[in-house]
Design a protein around this motif. Structure first.
Motif, PDB file in Angstrom:
ATOM      1  N   PHE A 204     -10.000  20.399  23.067  1.00 44.67           N
ATOM      2  CA  PHE A 204      -8.859  19.995  22.443  1.00 44.67           C
ATOM      3  C   PHE A 204      -7.674  19.814  23.698  1.00 44.67           C
ATOM      4  O   PHE A 204      -7.667  20.660  24.568  1.00 44.67           O
TER       5      PHE A 204
ATOM      6  N   GLU B 183      -3.774  19.311  23.710  1.00 42.85           N
ATOM      7  CA  GLU B 183      -2.541  19.042  22.728  1.00 42.85           C
ATOM      8  C   GLU B 183      -1.333  19.033  23.866  1.00 42.85           C
ATOM      9  O   GLU B 183      -1.313  19.362  24.891  1.00 42.85           O
TER      10      GLU B 183
ATOM     11  N   GLY C 134      -3.306  20.291  16.868  1.00 42.79           N
ATOM     12  CA  GLY C 134      -2.264  21.428  16.882  1.00 42.79           C
ATOM     13  C   GLY C 134      -1.083  21.299  16.496  1.00 42.79           C
ATOM     14  O   GLY C 134      -0.934  20.357  15.493  1.00 42.79           O
ATOM     15  N   CYS C 135      -0.187  22.332  16.355  1.00 43.14           N
ATOM     16  CA  CYS C 135       0.801  22.241  15.839  1.00 43.14           C
ATOM     17  C   CYS C 135       1.891  21.214  16.143  1.00 43.14           C
ATOM     18  O   CYS C 135       2.452  20.531  15.308  1.00 43.14           O
TER      19      CYS C 135
ATOM     20  N   TRP D  39       6.368  24.193  21.394  1.00 41.89           N
ATOM     21  CA  TRP D  39       5.751  24.609  22.739  1.00 41.89           C
ATOM     22  C   TRP D  39       7.062  24.668  23.485  1.00 41.89           C
ATOM     23  O   TRP D  39       7.301  23.602  24.370  1.00 41.89           O
TER      24      TRP D  39
ATOM     25  N   ASN E  39      -2.934  19.708  10.374  1.00 44.07           N
ATOM     26  CA  ASN E  39      -3.206  21.045  11.274  1.00 44.07           C
ATOM     27  C   ASN E  39      -2.447  22.173  10.550  1.00 44.07           C
ATOM     28  O   ASN E  39      -1.542  22.289  10.443  1.00 44.07           O
ATOM     29  N   GLU E  40      -3.326  23.269  10.510  1.00 43.56           N
ATOM     30  CA  GLU E  40      -2.913  24.558   9.970  1.00 43.56           C
ATOM     31  C   GLU E  40      -1.830  24.418   8.942  1.00 43.56           C
ATOM     32  O   GLU E  40      -0.560  24.850   8.934  1.00 43.56           O
TER      33      GLU E  40
ATOM     34  N   TYR F 248      -9.168  32.597  17.021  1.00 45.11           N
ATOM     35  CA  TYR F 248      -9.048  32.956  18.405  1.00 45.11           C
ATOM     36  C   TYR F 248      -9.258  34.424  18.411  1.00 45.11           C
ATOM     37  O   TYR F 248      -9.206  35.311  17.746  1.00 45.11           O
TER      38      TYR F 248
ATOM     39  N   GLU G 199     -10.607  25.039  16.562  1.00 44.27           N
ATOM     40  CA  GLU G 199      -9.772  25.624  17.494  1.00 44.27           C
ATOM     41  C   GLU G 199     -10.532  26.883  17.655  1.00 44.27           C
ATOM     42  O   GLU G 199     -10.654  27.749  16.718  1.00 44.27           O
TER      43      GLU G 199
ATOM     44  N   TRP H  11      -7.279  33.911  23.368  1.00 39.02           N
ATOM     45  CA  TRP H  11      -5.727  33.835  23.609  1.00 39.02           C
ATOM     46  C   TRP H  11      -5.392  34.905  24.049  1.00 39.02           C
ATOM     47  O   TRP H  11      -5.423  36.153  23.644  1.00 39.02           O
TER      48      TRP H  11
ATOM     49  N   LEU I  91       1.718  28.761  26.929  1.00 35.14           N
ATOM     50  CA  LEU I  91       0.349  29.292  26.799  1.00 35.14           C
ATOM     51  C   LEU I  91      -0.589  29.161  28.122  1.00 35.14           C
ATOM     52  O   LEU I  91      -1.688  28.994  28.039  1.00 35.14           O
TER      53      LEU I  91
ATOM     54  N   GLN J  79      -7.986  25.426  25.282  1.00 32.13           N
ATOM     55  CA  GLN J  79      -7.722  23.859  25.190  1.00 32.13           C
ATOM     56  C   GLN J  79      -8.419  23.652  26.279  1.00 32.13           C
ATOM     57  O   GLN J  79      -9.092  24.381  27.162  1.00 32.13           O
TER      58      GLN J  79
ATOM     59  N   LEU K   6      -4.518  28.078  27.503  1.00 29.01           N
ATOM     60  CA  LEU K   6      -5.494  29.202  26.866  1.00 29.01           C
ATOM     61  C   LEU K   6      -6.546  28.859  27.470  1.00 29.01           C
ATOM     62  O   LEU K   6      -6.543  29.009  29.059  1.00 29.01           O
TER      63      LEU K   6
HETATM   64  O1  AHR Z   1      -3.883  26.004  20.292  1.00 24.34           O
HETATM   65  C1  AHR Z   1      -2.618  26.701  20.512  1.00 24.34           C
HETATM   66  C2  AHR Z   1      -2.212  26.644  18.982  1.00 24.34           C
HETATM   67  O2  AHR Z   1      -2.969  27.360  18.028  1.00 24.34           O
HETATM   68  C3  AHR Z   1      -2.303  25.281  17.999  1.00 24.34           C
HETATM   69  O3  AHR Z   1      -1.223  24.145  18.180  1.00 24.34           O
HETATM   70  C4  AHR Z   1      -2.373  25.787  16.629  1.00 24.34           C
HETATM   71  O4  AHR Z   1      -2.964  24.678  15.876  1.00 24.34           O
HETATM   72  C5  AHR Z   1      -2.940  27.195  16.574  1.00 24.34           C
HETATM   73  O5  AHR Z   1      -2.051  27.953  16.229  1.00 24.34           O
END
Ligand code: AHR
Length: 523
Positions: A47, A49, A94-95, A120, A196-197, A273, A328, A332, A344, A377, A382
């Motif tokens: 992943f 992002e 991701g977000c 971010w 995503n989410e 996570y 994902e 974390w 992160l 990622q 992370l």
């Molecule tokens: O991986 C970091 C973030 O964690 C991603 O952007 C999101 O989808 C999740 O909450």
């Protein structure tokens, strides 16, 4: 605590064993005669992002950089990733994906728009790394595309035009535009993530509202690449569960069961996570055995999440057509002191390597339903494979696990039985070992063995029932301390070394070092 109980019960059930004494050898039986599902290579997905230095600095340095690069993409990182045979890369978030507008990132440098990365750290997003650069990166590392389209702040039309730009022949305007940007041949998009989410950063949509949106994206976002038909067709992945919260998964699966001819989907996601609580507060360096044990117990909860969600999906899809895509996962932890908390950044230790192996084992045991996954990622963010700082690059302990597990890609799962035993640290009790085995496409078997116990080596005897066993060779990943890390100055602190294993009268005997991951090929 609940997750720990579930995982230990799960392992005892799985192995059918009674706890063994701490120093007695483990007898492991590999049942070569009853192979199970294919361990899809896509469970080893990554992943990447637009987050911190995951893209800028980590992948993209620009064509004029002094750091060796090919068309702006750093060559050391490409070389490292090629060795992992990365099957697919999820991008651009991701977000971030639900605020990404693809047109900001195509065309000549001067035409690229600078935007603010609201998710971010408020970083300026130069959009120098866009669609065409991402595909160049994918081609350089030899991987496949997992593209997440913007449902939250985009539109069906924007997503449809993006996929048309990527996949149409130059005879259409969209394909002509791509060709003008230097790429006449259509791109291949293996997976399409529909948002995503969407239950969180993707817009906090109700499950019903999301499902309505998802059906439209499924219907109207067309892949025009003539090579992507039949078994090669693009697979659509809907937003699914937020950890244990199943409302999205239930709504998506119900809609899929009742679907009409005009739409379909091939997968539904799960995000979870390991963090030992929220917000993530556990340090990634200088932690003790207590924390080590608690986070490993926490990560084993993945097994119960997958089991529960797989069972829910079975109610709507008993023939397991729809993939559970764990797109994902990972650990974390608290941001590294001094780093931008929005980036992160965390260190990656021997403990995290074991955690990666345990999750890959869980996915392999559920290979009939889990056919893809993406660790979060890939670079600098992370639980990363690779960390960079300017021109320097270091491979993390997690990288080495992914490299050791390459032989499991597209191998056929074979059942193993063993008595895991138990050990305790403080109030946490864990299984001593974990193991999976598989038959590779070349007919040889491979076994992965994890010793979770940081204080005791585990002697082990492996039997290959139903096939001949003459020799074994492999590698072991361990270090003197569970919080050992690789740094730019000491990059080999946690690195695999050759493992000597003896086979006598068809029985493989070896000793698993404390806190270790070993992978052996059997012949
Ligand atoms: O991986 C970091 C973030 O964690 C991603 O952007 C999101 O989808 C999740 O909450």
């Amino acid at each position: 605590m609940r997750s720990f109980t579930q995982c230990v019960l799960g392992l005892l059930w799985l192995t059918g064993g009674v706890a063994a004494a701490a120093d007695s050898p483990v007898e492991l039986r590999i049942d070569a005669q009853h192979p199970g599902a294919l361990i899809h290579r896509d469970i080893f997905g990554q992943f990447a992002e637009h987050l911190g230095t995951g893209i800028y600095g980590g992948i993209w340095v620009g064509k004029d950089s002094a750091i060796p690069n090919v068309r702006g993409i750093r060559s050391d990182v490409v070389g490292a990733l090629r060795a992992l045979k990365v099957p697919n890369v999820r991008w651009p978030g991701g977000c971030f994906a639900d605020e990404y507008h693809w047109r900001d990132g195509i065309g000549p440098a001067a035409a690229r728009k600078s935007t603010i990365n609201t998710n971010w750290g408020g970083a300026v997003e130069p959009n120098s790394f866009g669609t065409d650069e991402f595909i160049d990166f994918i081609e350089q590392i030899g991987s496949d595309v997992y593209l997440t389209v913007n449902v939250g702040s985009g539109s069906v039309r924007e997503a449809a035009e993006w996929v048309e730009y990527m996949t149409a022949a130059p005879s259409s305007s969209a394909g002509k535009e791509r060709a003008a940007n230097g790429h006449p041949a259509p791109y291949r998009i293996k997976y399409l993530g529909v948002g995503n989410e969407s239950w969180g950063c993707g817009g906090a949509l109700s499950p019903d509202y999301y499902v309505n949106q998802m059906r439209e994206y499924s219907r109207f976002v067309h892949n025009f690449n003539p090579a992507q038909t039949g078994a090669q067709a693009m697979q659509r992945i809907a937003v699914g569960a937020d950890g244990e919260k199943l409302d999205y998964l239930e709504s998506v699966m119900r809609a899929w069961r009742d679907k009409v001819w005009s739409w379909d989907l091939e997968g539904v996601s799960l995000h979870w996570y390991t963090s030992g609580g929220w917000p993530p507060a556990h340090p990634s360096t200088h932690f003790g055995l207590d924390e080590y044990a608690k986070l490993l117990a926490d990560t084993l909860h993945m097994d119960s999440l997958v089991s529960t969600q797989s069972a829910l999906m079975d109610r709507y899809d008993p023939s397991k057509k729809v993939t559970l895509a764990v797109d994902e996962w990972g650990i974390w932890l608290a941001p590294l002191p001094g780093s931008n908390p929005g980036f992160l950044v965390q260190q990656n230790s021997l403990r995290d390597a074991l955690l990666a192996a345990l999750n890959l084992n869980i996915f392999s045991r559920h290979a009939d339903r889990v056919r893809m996954a993406n660790i979060a990622q890939m670079i600098n963010v992370l639980q990363a494979m690779v960390m960079t700082d300017g021109a320097r690059m270091v491979l993390t302990p997690t990288y080495h696990v992914f490299r050791l597990y390459v032989p499991f890609q597209d191998a056929q799962y074979v059942p193993v039985t063993f008595d895991a035993g138990q050990f305790s640290i403080g109030t946490t009790t864990l299984p001593r070992i974990d193991a999976i085995a598989a038959r590779k496409p070349d007919g040889h078997f491979v076994v992965a063995l994890v010793n979770l116990d940081p204080n005791h080596a585990v002697p082990l005897r492996a039997h290959l029932d139903g096939a001949a066993l003459h020799s074994a060779h492999g590698e072991e990943l361990t270090a003197p301390h569970v919080d050992a890390i690789n740094t730019f100055d000491a990059p080999q602190t946690v690195a695999p070394r050759a493992l000597s294993a003896q086979v006598t009268d068809g029985v493989l005997a070896l000793t698993l070092a404390p806190s270790s991951v070993s992978v052996l090929e059997l012949q």
